[in-house]
Design an enzyme around this catalytic site. Structure first.
Site, PDB file in Angstrom:
ATOM      1  N   CYS A 237      -0.261   2.885   5.586  1.00 14.62           N
ATOM      2  CA  CYS A 237       1.032   3.571   5.696  1.00 14.62           C
ATOM      3  C   CYS A 237       0.815   5.006   6.172  1.00 14.62           C
ATOM      4  O   CYS A 237      -0.324   5.472   6.275  1.00 14.62           O
ATOM      5  CB  CYS A 237       1.739   3.607   4.342  1.00 14.62           C
ATOM      6  SG  CYS A 237       1.910   1.995   3.537  1.00 14.62           S
TER       7      CYS A 237
HETATM    8  N1  GLN Z   1      -0.927  -1.248  -0.326  1.00  9.73           N
HETATM    9  C1  GLN Z   1       0.331  -0.584  -0.213  1.00  9.73           C
HETATM   10  C2  GLN Z   1       1.438  -1.574   0.135  1.00  9.73           C
HETATM   11  O1  GLN Z   1       1.215  -2.711   0.358  1.00  9.73           O
HETATM   12  C3  GLN Z   1       0.274   0.547   0.791  1.00  9.73           C
HETATM   13  C4  GLN Z   1       0.109   0.001   2.180  1.00  9.73           C
HETATM   14  C5  GLN Z   1      -0.449   0.954   3.192  1.00  9.73           C
HETATM   15  O2  GLN Z   1      -0.906   2.059   2.939  1.00  9.73           O
HETATM   16  N2  GLN Z   1      -0.507   0.459   4.385  1.00  9.73           N
HETATM   17  O3  GLN Z   1       2.547  -1.180   0.183  1.00  9.73           O
END
Ligand code: GLN
Length: 253
Positions: free
Chosen positions: A2
């Protein structure tokens, strides 16, 4: 992975942070520059959290707007973001980790009382790798998690320590250590603010800072004008609008 950002400083419009600048988080949703192997677009939802100013600050706490759609599809966002001003903002766009649930409740920022929280990363071996940590939490905290997602468990582990009166930087650092020990190779890049202080970590992903005389912006990827500095990996950042301390984080014992 993210993307997320936080801002502390004089009130600005949400649009001036999130939508308008070149390579804003809006653009990073479909054209991120530095995902480090963690997906290709951030289209699984977005969230904005901010602390209202003046008369609007009735409850004193933050306000949040989360959606489970790509940020570019929300036709109401430009109008809202252009007309809301705040001196403390967190924004996040989600690229959900494989096998994590989808939906608005899984999108950052997570919120409790005065706090806003965002996580960029993943906990490998989820959920088995975290069972021992989860077992130590009060059952009520587990039942109140927004969604059965690694980010929400991280948040529950941190809020549990905040509730015990542990200072926020210590709470974040301790949780990073214990999650890394339980699930080696975790990616634990977090932002935590109460609107005055900001705690952030780099634990296997990028974070950049941009300072002016009276403001601080931190962001997974640099955007807009100004000079950005990269925070070294495995750092703990503790800041206000006008102060910034970055210290190295050790690995788990
Ligand atoms: N693991 C978290 C989620 O699934 C954050 C994902 C990310 O950082 N891409 O929302």
């Amino acid at each position: 992975m993210c993307r997320h950002l936080a801002y502390l400083g004089p009130p600005v419009t949400l649009a001036s942070l999130v939508l308008d600048p070149g390579h804003s988080i809006y653009e990073q949703s479909w054209a991120p520059a530095d995902m480090r192997g963690g997906g290709s677009v951030n289209a699984d939802g977005f969230g904005l959290g901010w602390y209202p100013e003046g008369d609007a600050a009735v409850s004193g706490g933050p306000v949040r707007y989360r959606r489970n759609v790509p940020i570019w599809t929300d036709e109401n966002l430009p109008g809202l973001a252009g007309s809301i001003r705040s001196g403390a903002v967190v924004a996040a766009i989600r690229n959900g980790t494989v096998n994590m649930p989808y939906g608005q409740a899984a999108v950052a920022p997570f919120m409790l009382g005065d706090w806003l929280f965002s996580h960029n990363g993943r906990i490998p071996g989820w959920p088995e790798s975290t069972l021992k940590l989860a077992e130590r939490l009060p059952v009520a905290d587990l039942l109140e998690m927004d969604a059965p997602v690694d980010s929400a468990l991280l948040w529950a582990l941190i809020t549990n320590r905040l509730a015990e009166g542990i200072p926020p930087a210590d709470a974040v650092a301790a949780v990073v250590q214990e999650v890394e020990a339980a699930a080696p190779g975790s990616r634990l890049n977090v932002l935590l603010t109460d609107g005055e202080q900001l705690i952030a970590t780099t634990w296997t992903h990028s974070l950049h800072t941009r300072r002016t005389a009276d403001s601080l912006t931190v962001s997974s990827e640099p955007f807009g004008p100004g000079k950005w500095n990269e925070v070294p990996d495995r750092s703990l950042l503790v800041a206000t609008a006008t102060t910034l301390h970055i210290t190295p984080m050790e690995g788990p014992e």
